[in-house]
Design an enzyme around this catalytic site. Structure first.
Site, PDB file in Angstrom:
ATOM      1  N   PHE A 125     -44.160  -5.521  40.156  1.00  0.00           N
ATOM      2  CA  PHE A 125     -44.772  -4.665  39.133  1.00  0.00           C
ATOM      3  C   PHE A 125     -44.176  -3.267  39.249  1.00  0.00           C
ATOM      4  CE2 PHE A 125     -47.860  -1.751  37.476  1.00  0.00           C
ATOM      5  CZ  PHE A 125     -48.544  -2.419  36.480  1.00  0.00           C
ATOM      6  N   GLN A 160     -41.050  -2.404  38.692  1.00  0.00           N
ATOM      7  CA  GLN A 160     -39.646  -2.366  39.156  1.00  0.00           C
ATOM      8  C   GLN A 160     -38.757  -3.334  38.364  1.00  0.00           C
ATOM      9  OE1 GLN A 160     -39.717  -2.906  43.564  1.00  0.00           O
ATOM     10  NE2 GLN A 160     -38.948  -0.821  43.555  1.00  0.00           N
ATOM     11  N   TYR A 217     -35.169  -2.308  39.196  1.00  0.00           N
ATOM     12  CA  TYR A 217     -34.807  -2.560  40.604  1.00  0.00           C
ATOM     13  C   TYR A 217     -34.773  -4.068  40.898  1.00  0.00           C
ATOM     14  CZ  TYR A 217     -35.168  -1.790  45.732  1.00  0.00           C
ATOM     15  OH  TYR A 217     -34.966  -1.758  47.098  1.00  0.00           O
TER      16      TYR A 217
HETATM   17  N1  CAA Z   1     -49.969  -6.275  39.639  1.00  0.00           N
HETATM   18  C1  CAA Z   1     -50.738  -6.195  38.526  1.00  0.00           C
HETATM   19  N2  CAA Z   1     -51.212  -5.052  38.045  1.00  0.00           N
HETATM   20  C2  CAA Z   1     -50.901  -3.926  38.697  1.00  0.00           C
HETATM   21  C3  CAA Z   1     -50.098  -3.939  39.847  1.00  0.00           C
HETATM   22  C4  CAA Z   1     -49.639  -5.170  40.311  1.00  0.00           C
HETATM   23  N3  CAA Z   1     -48.871  -5.270  41.413  1.00  0.00           N
HETATM   24  N4  CAA Z   1     -49.944  -2.668  40.254  1.00  0.00           N
HETATM   25  C5  CAA Z   1     -50.639  -1.892  39.403  1.00  0.00           C
HETATM   26  N5  CAA Z   1     -51.211  -2.666  38.469  1.00  0.00           N
HETATM   27  C6  CAA Z   1     -52.065  -2.210  37.365  1.00  0.00           C
HETATM   28  C7  CAA Z   1     -53.070  -1.203  37.885  1.00  0.00           C
HETATM   29  O1  CAA Z   1     -54.203  -1.872  38.418  1.00  0.00           O
HETATM   30  C8  CAA Z   1     -53.381  -0.404  36.676  1.00  0.00           C
HETATM   31  O2  CAA Z   1     -54.284  -1.136  35.864  1.00  0.00           O
HETATM   32  P1  CAA Z   1     -55.456  -0.373  35.081  1.00  0.00           P
HETATM   33  O3  CAA Z   1     -54.721   0.559  34.120  1.00  0.00           O
HETATM   34  O4  CAA Z   1     -56.184  -1.500  34.414  1.00  0.00           O
HETATM   35  O5  CAA Z   1     -56.241   0.363  36.116  1.00  0.00           O
HETATM   36  C9  CAA Z   1     -52.060  -0.375  35.906  1.00  0.00           C
HETATM   37  O6  CAA Z   1     -51.301  -1.491  36.403  1.00  0.00           O
HETATM   38  C10 CAA Z   1     -51.276   0.882  36.140  1.00  0.00           C
HETATM   39  O7  CAA Z   1     -51.060   1.033  37.555  1.00  0.00           O
HETATM   40  P2  CAA Z   1     -50.869   2.438  38.245  1.00  0.00           P
HETATM   41  O8  CAA Z   1     -52.148   3.229  38.155  1.00  0.00           O
HETATM   42  O9  CAA Z   1     -50.284   2.270  39.610  1.00  0.00           O
HETATM   43  O10 CAA Z   1     -49.805   3.084  37.212  1.00  0.00           O
HETATM   44  P3  CAA Z   1     -48.861   4.300  37.392  1.00  0.00           P
HETATM   45  O11 CAA Z   1     -48.206   4.477  36.069  1.00  0.00           O
HETATM   46  O12 CAA Z   1     -49.549   5.460  38.030  1.00  0.00           O
HETATM   47  O13 CAA Z   1     -47.781   3.800  38.458  1.00  0.00           O
HETATM   48  C11 CAA Z   1     -46.071   2.444  39.369  1.00  0.00           C
HETATM   49  C12 CAA Z   1     -46.947   2.695  38.158  1.00  0.00           C
HETATM   50  C13 CAA Z   1     -45.190   3.696  39.624  1.00  0.00           C
HETATM   51  C14 CAA Z   1     -45.170   1.277  39.067  1.00  0.00           C
HETATM   52  C15 CAA Z   1     -46.969   2.201  40.592  1.00  0.00           C
HETATM   53  O14 CAA Z   1     -47.830   1.126  40.312  1.00  0.00           O
HETATM   54  C16 CAA Z   1     -46.170   1.847  41.833  1.00  0.00           C
HETATM   55  O15 CAA Z   1     -45.619   2.705  42.498  1.00  0.00           O
HETATM   56  N6  CAA Z   1     -46.148   0.555  42.180  1.00  0.00           N
HETATM   57  C17 CAA Z   1     -45.409   0.089  43.365  1.00  0.00           C
HETATM   58  C18 CAA Z   1     -44.001  -0.241  42.996  1.00  0.00           C
HETATM   59  C19 CAA Z   1     -43.296  -0.700  44.234  1.00  0.00           C
HETATM   60  O16 CAA Z   1     -43.713  -1.600  44.944  1.00  0.00           O
HETATM   61  N7  CAA Z   1     -42.152  -0.069  44.538  1.00  0.00           N
HETATM   62  C20 CAA Z   1     -41.409  -0.390  45.716  1.00  0.00           C
HETATM   63  C21 CAA Z   1     -40.674   0.841  46.164  1.00  0.00           C
HETATM   64  S1  CAA Z   1     -39.940   0.609  47.754  1.00  0.00           S
HETATM   65  C22 CAA Z   1     -38.673  -0.411  47.458  1.00  0.00           C
HETATM   66  O17 CAA Z   1     -38.323  -0.734  46.369  1.00  0.00           O
HETATM   67  C23 CAA Z   1     -37.960  -0.921  48.676  1.00  0.00           C
HETATM   68  C24 CAA Z   1     -37.960  -2.387  48.669  1.00  0.00           C
HETATM   69  O18 CAA Z   1     -36.914  -2.976  48.428  1.00  0.00           O
HETATM   70  C25 CAA Z   1     -39.181  -3.135  49.009  1.00  0.00           C
END
Ligand code: CAA
Length: 246
Positions: free
Chosen positions: A148, A150, A153
Site C-alpha cells: 500500500f 508504493q 516502488y
Molecule cells: N492496507 C490497507 N489500507 C491501508 C493500508 C494498508 N496497508 N495503509 C493505510 N491504509 C488506509 C488507512 O487506514 C487510511 O484509511 P482511512 O482513510 O479509511 O482511515 C488510508 O489508507 C490512508 O492511509 P494514511 O493515513 O496512512 O494515508 P497518508 O496519505 O497519510 O499516507 C502512505 C499514505 C504515505 C502511503 C502511508 O500509508 C505510508 O507511509 N505507508 C507505508 C508505506 C511503506 O510501507 N513504505 C515502505 C518504505 S521503506 C521501504 O520501502 C524499504 C523496503 O524495501 C521495505
C-alpha cells in the site's frame, strides 16, 4: 590480488553495511555515490577509516545513461574487470496511487529500475569475458508482495526480479551469476521516514517482530558474492523475518 566489488549507493543505509561486509570479506570496494554528494561521501570514508586499498569513491548518477557508460567504461580501462556488481541504489516516494504524480512515478522507476540498465550494461560484457563474476540486485519484500502506498516502488522492485532472472539466463554460460536479495523492513533512514504509527503496524505484521539489521542483509550479499554460491543464479533470497514467504 583482492577481488573488486562495485556497490551503487554505497554510503546509504544498507549500502554502507554491504561495503563494510565486503571489505571484511577481503574485497576492494568501488563505492559509488551521487555526484552531488561528494562532500558527504568523503566524510563517510573518513569516519570509517577506509584506506584507498579498501574503498575507492566513484561519483555516478545511476539515472544518467550516458554518464554511467562513460564513467564505467573508463573504470574498466583502469581496473581490467569488476568481479562483483551490487546494484543497491534506491529511493522511495511513497504515496497512494490516486495522489501519485508522474514525477514521483518516474523518479522511482528511473532510480530503482532503469539504473540496472545504466550500470550493468557497460560492465556485463567484460564480466562475461572474464567469467566467474557476480551481479547482485537489492530488491525488496515489497517487490514480491506489493505494498500500500508504493505502486512505483513495488513495480520497480518487481521489475528488478524479472531483470535478474533474464540476465541470469544470459550470464550462465559465462559463469556470471545474477541474483537478487529481497530485504524486508530494515533499520535505515528510509524505514525511519515512515510515520511512527504506520511503522508500528508494519512491525506488528512481521513474524519476528523486529526490523532487519543492515548487517543481516549485507551477510546475504557476501554469501552470494562468494565462491560457495557459484551454482546459484536467477534466485531471489529473502531476508525479511518471515514477513512474506514465497
Ligand atoms: N492496507 C490497507 N489500507 C491501508 C493500508 C494498508 N496497508 N495503509 C493505510 N491504509 C488506509 C488507512 O487506514 C487510511 O484509511 P482511512 O482513510 O479509511 O482511515 C488510508 O489508507 C490512508 O492511509 P494514511 O493515513 O496512512 O494515508 P497518508 O496519505 O497519510 O499516507 C502512505 C499514505 C504515505 C502511503 C502511508 O500509508 C505510508 O507511509 N505507508 C507505508 C508505506 C511503506 O510501507 N513504505 C515502505 C518504505 S521503506 C521501504 O520501502 C524499504 C523496503 O524495501 C521495505
Amino acid at each position: 590480488m583482492k577481488k573488486v566489488a562495485l556497490v551503487t549507493g554505497a554510503k546509504g543505509g544498507i549500502g554502507s553495511s554491504i561495503t563494510q561486509a565486503l571489505v571484511d570479506a577481503g574485497f576492494r570496494v568501488i563505492a559509488t555515490h551521487h555526484p552531488k554528494s561528494e562532500q558527504s561521501a568523503k566524510e563517510w570514508i573518513k569516519e570509517n577509516n577506509y584506506s584507498a586499498e579498501s574503498v575507492q569513491l566513484l561519483p555516478l548518477d545511476v539515472v544518467d545513461t550516458a554518464f554511467c557508460k562513460e564513467s564505467l567504461t573508463a573504470l574498466l580501462e583502469q581496473e581490467g574487470h569488476i568481479d562483483v556488481l551490487v546494484n543497491n541504489a534506491g529511493i522511495t516516494k511513497d504515496t497512494t496511487f490516486k495522489r501519485m504524480t508522474a514525477e514521483q512515478w518516474n523518479d522511482v522507476i528511473n532510480t530503482n529500475l532503469n539504473s540496472l540498465f545504466n550500470v550493468t550494461q557497460p560492465l556485463f560484457d567484460s564480466m562475461c569475458q572474464h567469467g566467474n563474476a557476480r551481479i547482485i540486485n537489492i530488491t525488496s519484500v515489497n517487490g514480491l508482495k506489493g505494498q500500500f502506498g508504493q505502486t512505483n516502488y513495488s513495480a520497480a522492485k518487481a521489475g528488478m526480479i524479472g531483470f535478474t532472472k533474464a540476465l541470469a539466463a544470459e550470464g550462465a554460460r559465462s559463469g556470471v551469476t545474477v541474483n537478487a536479495i529481497a530485504p524486508g523492513y530494515t533499520g535505515t533512514a528510509m524505514v525511519e521516514a515512515i510515520k511512527p504509527e504506520v511503522l508500528e503496524s508494519i512491525k506488528a505484521e512481521i513474524p519476528m517482530k523486529r526490523l532487519a539489521q543492515p548487517q543481516e542483509v549485507a551477510a546475504a550479499v557476501v554469501f552470494l558474492a562468494s565462491d560457495a554460491a557459484a551454482y546459484i543464479t536467477g534466485e531471489t533470497l529473502s531476508v525479511n523475518g518471515g514477513l512474506y514467504m514465497h
